[in-house]
Structures are given as C-alpha cells and as structure tokens.
Scaffold this motif. Structure first.
Motif, PDB file in Angstrom:
ATOM      1  N   ALA A  47     -84.546 -10.823 -36.311  1.00  0.00           N
ATOM      2  CA  ALA A  47     -85.726 -10.758 -37.190  1.00  0.00           C
ATOM      3  C   ALA A  47     -85.655  -9.506 -38.060  1.00  0.00           C
ATOM      4  O   ALA A  47     -85.820  -9.576 -39.283  1.00  0.00           O
ATOM      5  CB  ALA A  47     -87.005 -10.759 -36.351  1.00  0.00           C
ATOM      6  N   SER A  48     -85.363  -8.351 -37.438  1.00  0.00           N
ATOM      7  CA  SER A  48     -85.302  -7.092 -38.202  1.00  0.00           C
ATOM      8  C   SER A  48     -84.262  -7.184 -39.310  1.00  0.00           C
ATOM      9  O   SER A  48     -84.509  -6.798 -40.451  1.00  0.00           O
ATOM     10  CB  SER A  48     -84.918  -5.915 -37.296  1.00  0.00           C
ATOM     11  N   ARG A  49     -83.090  -7.696 -38.964  1.00  0.00           N
ATOM     12  CA  ARG A  49     -82.009  -7.762 -39.963  1.00  0.00           C
ATOM     13  C   ARG A  49     -82.394  -8.666 -41.122  1.00  0.00           C
ATOM     14  O   ARG A  49     -82.101  -8.372 -42.281  1.00  0.00           O
ATOM     15  CB  ARG A  49     -80.729  -8.293 -39.330  1.00  0.00           C
ATOM     16  N   ASP A  50     -83.059  -9.793 -40.796  1.00  0.00           N
ATOM     17  CA  ASP A  50     -83.438 -10.726 -41.856  1.00  0.00           C
ATOM     18  C   ASP A  50     -84.539 -10.126 -42.747  1.00  0.00           C
ATOM     19  O   ASP A  50     -84.531 -10.320 -43.966  1.00  0.00           O
ATOM     20  CB  ASP A  50     -83.894 -12.055 -41.249  1.00  0.00           C
ATOM     21  N   ARG A  53     -82.889  -7.793 -45.195  1.00  0.00           N
ATOM     22  CA  ARG A  53     -82.234  -8.510 -46.289  1.00  0.00           C
ATOM     23  C   ARG A  53     -83.233  -8.988 -47.330  1.00  0.00           C
ATOM     24  O   ARG A  53     -82.938  -9.014 -48.517  1.00  0.00           O
ATOM     25  CB  ARG A  53     -81.518  -9.756 -45.728  1.00  0.00           C
ATOM     26  N   ASN A  54     -84.432  -9.365 -46.884  1.00  0.00           N
ATOM     27  CA  ASN A  54     -85.341 -10.095 -47.781  1.00  0.00           C
ATOM     28  C   ASN A  54     -86.505  -9.306 -48.346  1.00  0.00           C
ATOM     29  O   ASN A  54     -87.145  -9.762 -49.302  1.00  0.00           O
ATOM     30  CB  ASN A  54     -85.878 -11.335 -47.060  1.00  0.00           C
ATOM     31  N   VAL A  90     -89.394  -2.337 -40.904  1.00  0.00           N
ATOM     32  CA  VAL A  90     -88.806  -2.700 -42.195  1.00  0.00           C
ATOM     33  C   VAL A  90     -89.885  -2.696 -43.284  1.00  0.00           C
ATOM     34  O   VAL A  90     -89.725  -2.080 -44.336  1.00  0.00           O
ATOM     35  CB  VAL A  90     -88.102  -4.076 -42.126  1.00  0.00           C
ATOM     36  N   GLY A  91     -91.020  -3.354 -42.986  1.00  0.00           N
ATOM     37  CA  GLY A  91     -92.115  -3.400 -43.961  1.00  0.00           C
ATOM     38  C   GLY A  91     -92.720  -2.026 -44.178  1.00  0.00           C
ATOM     39  O   GLY A  91     -93.010  -1.629 -45.325  1.00  0.00           O
ATOM     40  N   VAL A  92     -92.909  -1.297 -43.081  1.00  0.00           N
ATOM     41  CA  VAL A  92     -93.541   0.030 -43.180  1.00  0.00           C
ATOM     42  C   VAL A  92     -92.687   0.960 -44.035  1.00  0.00           C
ATOM     43  O   VAL A  92     -93.201   1.646 -44.937  1.00  0.00           O
ATOM     44  CB  VAL A  92     -93.773   0.624 -41.759  1.00  0.00           C
TER      45      VAL A  92
END
Ligand code: KG4
Ligand code: ZN
Length: 355
Positions: A47-50, A53-54, A90-92
């Motif tokens: 999940a983190s890796r995706d 990427r996105n 990732v979002g943070v």
C-alpha cells in the motif's frame, strides 16, 4: 475558500478540491484493489509503495480538473490518523512538501471525522436541490472496514463528537470482507455481497447477530462470520449461485438490521431527530433503505451521503480541513502519522477503557 484534501490512510490514494460549503470542485480516487485482491486483504508495505507512486499524479490531476493552482487555495488538509502508518506517511509528507513550497496553511484531519462530515459534501451533478443539507446535532453510524461505531455529533471538531457505542470485535465492513472471502467471492466482499443479496432469500438461512437488542449500543460481528464459516465447513462448500445468494441475503439482512436499529435507538436516547450514515458500509443499499424507513417511521430525518462520499475519498478530508481552517486552526511541521483515532472511545464492557 478552496481546500486541497489528500487521503492515503488505507488502499485509496485520493485528492480533492472542495470549497468551505462542501461543494466538490474535483476529485480523483486511485484504488489499489488490483494490488491487494490477489492476497485477499491489504498488504501494508505494498500500500505504501503504491501511494508513493500515485500521490503526485493524483494531486496534479485533481488540481488540473478543478482548473486551479496551489496559489488559488486557502489551505491543504491531509489525513494523519487513524490508518496504516506507512500509508499515512506518504500523504502527510506530500502535504507538508506542498504546504512548505506554497506557503499555504496545513491542517491534519482524523479520517473518522472526515467520514462523519462526508454528509455535507455536494457534487454538482448529483446534488438534489430539494433535499435540505444535514445540520447539527445528529447521531451518526460510521461503518467501514476498520471501524464501526455510533457518535453524537454536535459540531465539526473533535471535542464536539462523542462516541455512544461501537463494535467489540470486527468492524461491519471487515465482517463483509471476511464472509466474502469465505464464500470465495473476491475482495472486497462488501459491494459483491450487497449485489448478490438482492437475488437471495434472507429466510433460507438462519443466522443470529450477537447483541441484537438495544440495551447496549455496542455491536459484535465476529460471531456471525464464524456462523458462515461453520456453514461452509459443515454443509460442505456452499454450491451454486442460488445458495450463495441466500447466504449473502441472510448475512446482509442480519447486519444491516442491527446497524439500523441501534442507530435509531441511539438517536432516541440522545433526543436527536437527525440520523446520518458514514463509511464504506454506508454505501450498502439495504442499510440505506432500512435507515430511511426506520427513521421516517419514528419521525426522524435520515441524511444519507452520496455513494462516492461513503467509501474512502479526499473530499471529506478537504471539507473537515476547511472546518478546522475556518476555526483558525493550523498545524506545524511536527504533524505525524498515527495509527489510532483522536476521537475518545467509550468504555466497552469486557474490554476496559480504550485509548
Ligand atoms: O470507508 P472505507 O472505504 O474504508 C475504511 O475506512 O475502512 O470502507 C471500506 C469497507 C470495506 O470493508 C468494504 O467491503 C465496505 O466498506 N463496503 C461495503 C459496500 N461498499 C463498501 N459493505 C457493504 N455494502 C457495500 N455496498
Ligand atoms: Zn474510511
């Protein structure tokens, strides 16, 4: 004021531009279902890796669909809890980077607060102008893959939200997904069971829901999942579309009836006349129908969000963030990702106080 929202707490990378009235100017939701489906559940590292990427492309596409640049916005809101920490990070970090570069204020949002306020979102193409928007106070049922609880909501900020009861074990969505897996239906089970249940006979299979009474506002969904497991094991594989549809219908009737019943009971106890749904399971057609029906039979108003507002999205995060910004709140660069919610949990019998 326009706010960019970013959501990456679980298996959706999402961004949205929303104004402070809840109108959604644009949104993009990139689902990772294809990444995780082969494992029958979410693999946190994947999940983190995706997300990584996105997140960039999703934010760029959202701004471009809204026809806006960062300089047109009043702030950036990001989910920082609860969820998978590696996914949240990732979002943070993306939000911090954009806030740093643009000088915009940054606000962190609790994902559950986002779900509770999703009822205020309006998408121009689907909005029913005759339907008045929800108003405080309301009692909400938040039912998703990770959480199932009832809340009294007096306003948009955390101190104005009080938990009235919740699940003692599995979340409702988790039970849907586990039953989906047991029946070999694929992941996530919720929407598939919802669809199949429509052609099944709920009385063909006997399932009991634990705590199907309103003496407590708590729920329990692990027992019903075990009953389905026993059916599969003892009765042999549930063969044929008819038998599968009947199990889906019986499971769905049991789960949605207890959810609807306790939502209405909670509102009656609180003396509140508006009930609201939130979370992925709120997309369930039978739950929506039952809640509307039961509310109107008790002289209550049920406000049910659009389907796109129920499952994980960033518009609800942007709107919850705009409420924080309007209250003059800001966060610093020390914002961190946390696996637990900021909403206080009610004490649940047999489990002690929950942090
Ligand atoms: O809110 P959400 O998108 O993510 C979390 O925060 O957990 O909820 C996802 C959950 C999944 O368990 C999924 O199976 C369930 O919501 N779900 C449904 C339906 N659509 C999604 N459950 C029952 N009926 C549906 N139509
Ligand atoms: Zn969610």
């Amino acid at each position: 004021m326009l706010v960019l929202g970013i959501e990456s707490s679980c298996d959706e990378t999402a961004a949205a531009v929303v104004d402070d009235t809840g109108e959604v100017l644009s949104e993009v939701v990139h689902s990772q279902i294809d990444v995780h489906a082969q494992y029958g559940g979410i693999i946190p590292e994947l999940a983190s890796r995706d997300h990584l990427r996105n997140v960039g492309p999703v934010v760029r596409e959202t701004l471009s669909r809204a026809g806006k640049q960062l300089s047109d916005l009043g702030g950036i809101a990001v989910t920082n809890r609860p969820g998978l920490v590696g996914a949240l990070l990732v979002g943070v970090q993306a939000a911090k980077g954009m806030a740093w570069a643009s000088g915009l204020p940054l606000v962190a949002v609790d994902h559950l607060v986002g779900h509770l306020l999703a009822v205020f979102l309006r998408r121009t193409e689907t909005v029913d102008a005759r339907e008045p928007p929800a108003s405080f106070p309301f009692v909400a049922l938040l039912a998703s893959g990770g959480h199932t609880a009832l809340y009294r909501v007096d306003g948009p900020s955390v101190p104005q939200i009080r938990e009235l009861g919740g699940t003692r074990d599995d979340a409702a969505g988790e039970a849907y997904d586990k039953v989906g897996k047991l029946l070999g239906l694929g992941y996530p089970g919720g929407p598939i069971i919802d669809r199949l249940a429509a052609s099944g006979d709920p009385d063909a299979v006997k399932l009991t829901v634990p705590m199907d009474h309103t003496r407590t506002l708590d729920f329990s969904f692990s027992g019903i999942k075990t009953q389905v497991a026993t059916l599969v094991r003892e009765g042999g594989p549930i063969e044929g579309p008819r038998a599968v549809a009947d199990v889906c219908a019986a499971f769905q009737a049991a789960v949605t009836s207890v959810l609807a019943k306790k939502l209405i009971a909670a509102a009656e106890r609180e003396g509140v006349t508006t009930v609201v749904l939130g979370g992925g399971v709120a997309a369930n057609r039978e739950l929506r129908r039952r809640v509307r029906e039961l509310a109107s039979s008790r002289g209550m108003r049920a406000v049910v969000p659009e389907i796109a507002s129920c499952t994980d999205n960033a518009a609800m995060i942007a709107y919850a963030g705009s409420c924080r910004l309007a209250a003059g709140e800001r966060d610093g660069w020390d914002v961190i990702a946390t696996s637990t919610t900021s909403l206080p949990r009610a004490t649940r019998k047999g489990r002690g106080a929950r942090a």
